[in-house]
Design a protein around this motif. Sequence first.
Motif, PDB file in Angstrom:
ATOM      1  N   ARG A   1       0.834  -1.203   0.000  1.00 23.86           N
ATOM      2  CA  ARG A   1       0.000   0.000   0.000  1.00 23.86           C
ATOM      3  C   ARG A   1       0.871   1.255   0.000  1.00 23.86           C
ATOM      4  O   ARG A   1       0.612   2.201  -0.746  1.00 23.86           O
ATOM      5  CB  ARG A   1      -0.908   0.000   1.227  1.00 23.86           C
ATOM      6  N   VAL A   2       1.916   1.259   0.805  1.00 28.09           N
ATOM      7  CA  VAL A   2       2.804   2.426   0.873  1.00 28.09           C
ATOM      8  C   VAL A   2       3.404   2.712  -0.498  1.00 28.09           C
ATOM      9  O   VAL A   2       3.383   3.843  -0.982  1.00 28.09           O
ATOM     10  CB  VAL A   2       3.932   2.207   1.916  1.00 28.09           C
ATOM     11  N   SER A   3       3.874   1.664  -1.141  1.00 27.33           N
ATOM     12  CA  SER A   3       4.551   1.897  -2.415  1.00 27.33           C
ATOM     13  C   SER A   3       3.560   2.362  -3.484  1.00 27.33           C
ATOM     14  O   SER A   3       3.854   3.255  -4.284  1.00 27.33           O
ATOM     15  CB  SER A   3       5.317   0.623  -2.797  1.00 27.33           C
ATOM     16  N   ARG A   4       2.338   1.780  -3.463  1.00 22.96           N
ATOM     17  CA  ARG A   4       1.325   2.214  -4.418  1.00 22.96           C
ATOM     18  C   ARG A   4       0.941   3.685  -4.155  1.00 22.96           C
ATOM     19  O   ARG A   4       0.843   4.508  -5.047  1.00 22.96           O
ATOM     20  CB  ARG A   4       0.092   1.315  -4.274  1.00 22.96           C
ATOM     21  N   ALA A   5       0.785   3.982  -2.849  1.00 22.83           N
ATOM     22  CA  ALA A   5       0.396   5.339  -2.461  1.00 22.83           C
ATOM     23  C   ALA A   5       1.480   6.339  -2.849  1.00 22.83           C
ATOM     24  O   ALA A   5       1.193   7.435  -3.337  1.00 22.83           O
ATOM     25  CB  ALA A   5       0.142   5.394  -0.958  1.00 22.83           C
ATOM     26  N   PHE A   6       2.726   5.945  -2.661  1.00 25.63           N
ATOM     27  CA  PHE A   6       3.829   6.851  -2.988  1.00 25.63           C
ATOM     28  C   PHE A   6       3.815   7.178  -4.483  1.00 25.63           C
ATOM     29  O   PHE A   6       3.960   8.330  -4.888  1.00 25.63           O
ATOM     30  CB  PHE A   6       5.165   6.226  -2.591  1.00 25.63           C
ATOM     31  N   ASP A   7       3.586   6.145  -5.299  1.00 23.42           N
ATOM     32  CA  ASP A   7       3.499   6.360  -6.752  1.00 23.42           C
ATOM     33  C   ASP A   7       2.393   7.351  -7.087  1.00 23.42           C
ATOM     34  O   ASP A   7       2.560   8.236  -7.927  1.00 23.42           O
ATOM     35  CB  ASP A   7       3.191   5.034  -7.465  1.00 23.42           C
ATOM     36  N   GLN A   8       1.258   7.156  -6.398  1.00 21.60           N
ATOM     37  CA  GLN A   8       0.112   8.033  -6.693  1.00 21.60           C
ATOM     38  C   GLN A   8       0.404   9.481  -6.312  1.00 21.60           C
ATOM     39  O   GLN A   8       0.133  10.406  -7.079  1.00 21.60           O
ATOM     40  CB  GLN A   8      -1.116   7.525  -5.938  1.00 21.60           C
ATOM     41  N   VAL A   9       1.014   9.656  -5.113  1.00 23.48           N
ATOM     42  CA  VAL A   9       1.360  11.012  -4.666  1.00 23.48           C
ATOM     43  C   VAL A   9       2.305  11.647  -5.669  1.00 23.48           C
ATOM     44  O   VAL A   9       2.149  12.807  -6.064  1.00 23.48           O
ATOM     45  CB  VAL A   9       1.997  10.981  -3.255  1.00 23.48           C
ATOM     46  N   LYS A  10       3.277  10.847  -6.146  1.00 18.92           N
ATOM     47  CA  LYS A  10       4.265  11.368  -7.076  1.00 18.92           C
ATOM     48  C   LYS A  10       3.597  11.779  -8.393  1.00 18.92           C
ATOM     49  O   LYS A  10       3.834  12.864  -8.920  1.00 18.92           O
ATOM     50  CB  LYS A  10       5.308  10.277  -7.341  1.00 18.92           C
ATOM     51  N   THR A  11       2.749  10.896  -8.911  1.00 22.50           N
ATOM     52  CA  THR A  11       2.061  11.198 -10.170  1.00 22.50           C
ATOM     53  C   THR A  11       1.232  12.474 -10.043  1.00 22.50           C
ATOM     54  O   THR A  11       1.261  13.346 -10.911  1.00 22.50           O
ATOM     55  CB  THR A  11       1.109  10.040 -10.548  1.00 22.50           C
ATOM     56  N   MET A  12       0.493  12.555  -8.931  1.00 23.30           N
ATOM     57  CA  MET A  12      -0.371  13.723  -8.740  1.00 23.30           C
ATOM     58  C   MET A  12       0.455  15.003  -8.603  1.00 23.30           C
ATOM     59  O   MET A  12       0.111  16.040  -9.159  1.00 23.30           O
ATOM     60  CB  MET A  12      -1.252  13.534  -7.494  1.00 23.30           C
ATOM     61  N   ALA A  13       1.542  14.916  -7.838  1.00 18.69           N
ATOM     62  CA  ALA A  13       2.396  16.103  -7.664  1.00 18.69           C
ATOM     63  C   ALA A  13       2.914  16.574  -9.023  1.00 18.69           C
ATOM     64  O   ALA A  13       2.920  17.767  -9.335  1.00 18.69           O
ATOM     65  CB  ALA A  13       3.551  15.782  -6.720  1.00 18.69           C
ATOM     66  N   ASP A  14       3.311  15.601  -9.881  1.00 15.50           N
ATOM     67  CA  ASP A  14       3.798  15.938 -11.232  1.00 15.50           C
ATOM     68  C   ASP A  14       2.712  16.624 -12.054  1.00 15.50           C
ATOM     69  O   ASP A  14       2.941  17.636 -12.713  1.00 15.50           O
ATOM     70  CB  ASP A  14       4.236  14.665 -11.969  1.00 15.50           C
ATOM     71  N   LYS A  15       1.517  16.015 -11.976  1.00 20.22           N
ATOM     72  CA  LYS A  15       0.411  16.557 -12.771  1.00 20.22           C
ATOM     73  C   LYS A  15       0.076  17.992 -12.356  1.00 20.22           C
ATOM     74  O   LYS A  15      -0.113  18.869 -13.188  1.00 20.22           O
ATOM     75  CB  LYS A  15      -0.845  15.696 -12.583  1.00 20.22           C
ATOM     76  N   ILE A  16       0.018  18.174 -11.033  1.00 16.80           N
ATOM     77  CA  ILE A  16      -0.318  19.506 -10.519  1.00 16.80           C
ATOM     78  C   ILE A  16       0.777  20.496 -10.899  1.00 16.80           C
ATOM     79  O   ILE A  16       0.495  21.623 -11.313  1.00 16.80           O
ATOM     80  CB  ILE A  16      -0.546  19.458  -8.992  1.00 16.80           C
ATOM     81  N   ARG A  17       2.030  20.043 -10.822  1.00 15.33           N
ATOM     82  CA  ARG A  17       3.134  20.923 -11.205  1.00 15.33           C
ATOM     83  C   ARG A  17       2.994  21.341 -12.672  1.00 15.33           C
ATOM     84  O   ARG A  17       3.109  22.515 -13.025  1.00 15.33           O
ATOM     85  CB  ARG A  17       4.473  20.210 -10.982  1.00 15.33           C
ATOM     86  N   ASP A  18       2.715  20.343 -13.541  1.00 14.65           N
ATOM     87  CA  ASP A  18       2.559  20.640 -14.975  1.00 14.65           C
ATOM     88  C   ASP A  18       1.461  21.671 -15.205  1.00 14.65           C
ATOM     89  O   ASP A  18       1.606  22.597 -16.000  1.00 14.65           O
ATOM     90  CB  ASP A  18       2.207  19.372 -15.754  1.00 14.65           C
ATOM     91  N   MET A  19       0.373  21.466 -14.473  1.00 11.76           N
ATOM     92  CA  MET A  19      -0.760  22.363 -14.686  1.00 11.76           C
ATOM     93  C   MET A  19      -0.446  23.786 -14.230  1.00 11.76           C
ATOM     94  O   MET A  19      -0.750  24.756 -14.929  1.00 11.76           O
ATOM     95  CB  MET A  19      -1.984  21.825 -13.956  1.00 11.76           C
TER      96      MET A  19
END
Lengths: 117, 498
Positions: B298-316
């Motif tokens: 769960r931690v590793s999946r969650a970390f991936d999700q946080v990372k993806t979202m942070a990237d997306k928000i940064r791009d936006m």
Amino acid sequence: MSKKILIIDDDPNILDYLSALFTDNGYDTQVAPDAVKGLETARRFLPDLITLDIEMPGEWGPRFYRQMMQIKELKNTPVIVISGLSGNEHAIPKAIAAVKKPFDREELLRIVKEAIG
Amino acid sequence: MAETVLIMDSDREHGEAIQTHLQRHQYDVTVADDAQETLERLEDEKWNILLGDPLIDEEAATARIADLLKEDPSVQLIVYGTSEQVDRAMDRFALDAVAYLDLPINSKALMLNMARARNHSLKSRKIDRYVQRLTDLHTARNHFLQLFDSVPCFISVQDRNLRITAINKWFKQHFGNSVGGYCYQVYKHRSSPCEKCPVIQTFEDGQIHSTEEVVTALSGRQYHVLTHTAPITDEKDEITQVMEISTNITQIRQLQDHLTSLGLMLGSMSHGVKGMLTALDGGIYQLETGLQKQDEARVSRAFDQVKTMADKIRDMVLEILNYARSRQMQYAPVPVTDLVESVMKNIRPAALKSNVICEVFLPDSPGIIEIDAVWMESALVNFLENAVDACAYDHEKPVHKVSLTITVEPEEKVCFRIQDNGVGMDQETREKMFTLFFTSKGSRGTGLGLFIAHRVIQQHGGTVQVTSALNQGTELIICLPRIPPGSIGENGINPLTS
């Protein structure tokens, strides 16, 4: 037996999140990525509560709600709208609550608990 | 007011006798009996009539009187004296004196000539006043003309038929010498008056009216103008003409456009942002609970999700910042065939629904073009949608057709010709069609689509040419350079050779 919640949202990340949140708090959950699959799942799963997104590809939340109302086993199931659209509180007037994204999870859990225990 | 008379007579008693006589006839009379006194009196006061012997004793007085007659035509001279004195005076003054009288003076002749002198003096003063008034008027007129010319607005004066009767310098510079032309022709290239014409309204009610318009100058440039009208009345208070004053507010509008579209973009993004923030919340929750439960998966999946979202928000956020500066296009080489295919896939359902035939003409190998595919596709789809809509609104023709023809001549350009046989546009609609919030579709349109589409074409260094005839159809020719300005070699690929 634990209470059942059906989560309908087109964003898989949000399905994941809500599913984990409700499971962690002792509910049994199922998820659906759109209105059509949501209706199928609802017939089978017969949830105690449904969380519904408003803006989804294909059929929108309100349409799902109208169809759901025509199904005898489902028409008394409480619905919580969880949406990013402002003004979503009016989209489905009979919903027991409308929650705006991003939501406060304690608040959402409180609403769910009040509705189905 | 009584006429002032100066009697010049070396015989004071004789002079005073005439003074008494004239005073009885309401003249204001003074007597001087030598050159010294005459000069002093002439110096101190302004006289209407000089009477007597002008050659009194000395040349100094004579010369002063001669000058005075020349300087001030309202001063009149009547000479009396012995026949010798009168003779010399005639040599000296000739026509400058009103009359020459021999002593002893005939009272009747004196009074008649006094009356004549008075009339001359009055007339002359009247003429003086008129000249002064004319000069003032002339100065005022020049002053107003100068003001009219130098006001930094487009000013025109129009008659009831909207024919222009006067324009200022600014108007002339930007719209040509259009006196005699019709307002709607000069400003908008229309053949009939505009709807809700403020000039017509002012003719009707005499009030000031204002509108905002888009006008086209001689150079072909379009200006946003704020227009005010004011009535011009004649002496009977009837409105004969209307003055129209237009202020150029193009710069303000451009800034507003930019801010508005930024606001629109933020608005349309906010839904996406809310979803991302919720997903980010979800990731954080899963990370928290995963750590509590020591659930590594769960931690590793969650970390991936946080990372993806942070990237997306940064791009936006970066995208918004880029737009706020000057929206940067993400150029990449795309085969023209792919672009056209993707565009047609988007437009076909709408065309089918409106019963409009869609045709595409593509040359054999149209090559590659460097574009921001997302923006360019939506721009072309928008133009085509408008063509389909134009057909859908037309109820005259039995068959409706929209065609897209691609040409690649000259080689460094790709041109998209979109033709429809829909309702067409009048000149005004054609000129305003790319303006923010302008729509000819009423509540069915937003006034955004073509504005954004046009901007995308401009940012790609392209041009849009529009020809249209009301009730016949519209033709758009969009020409794009294969490599947009400011992106040459950015991707290390030359689309012309690859």
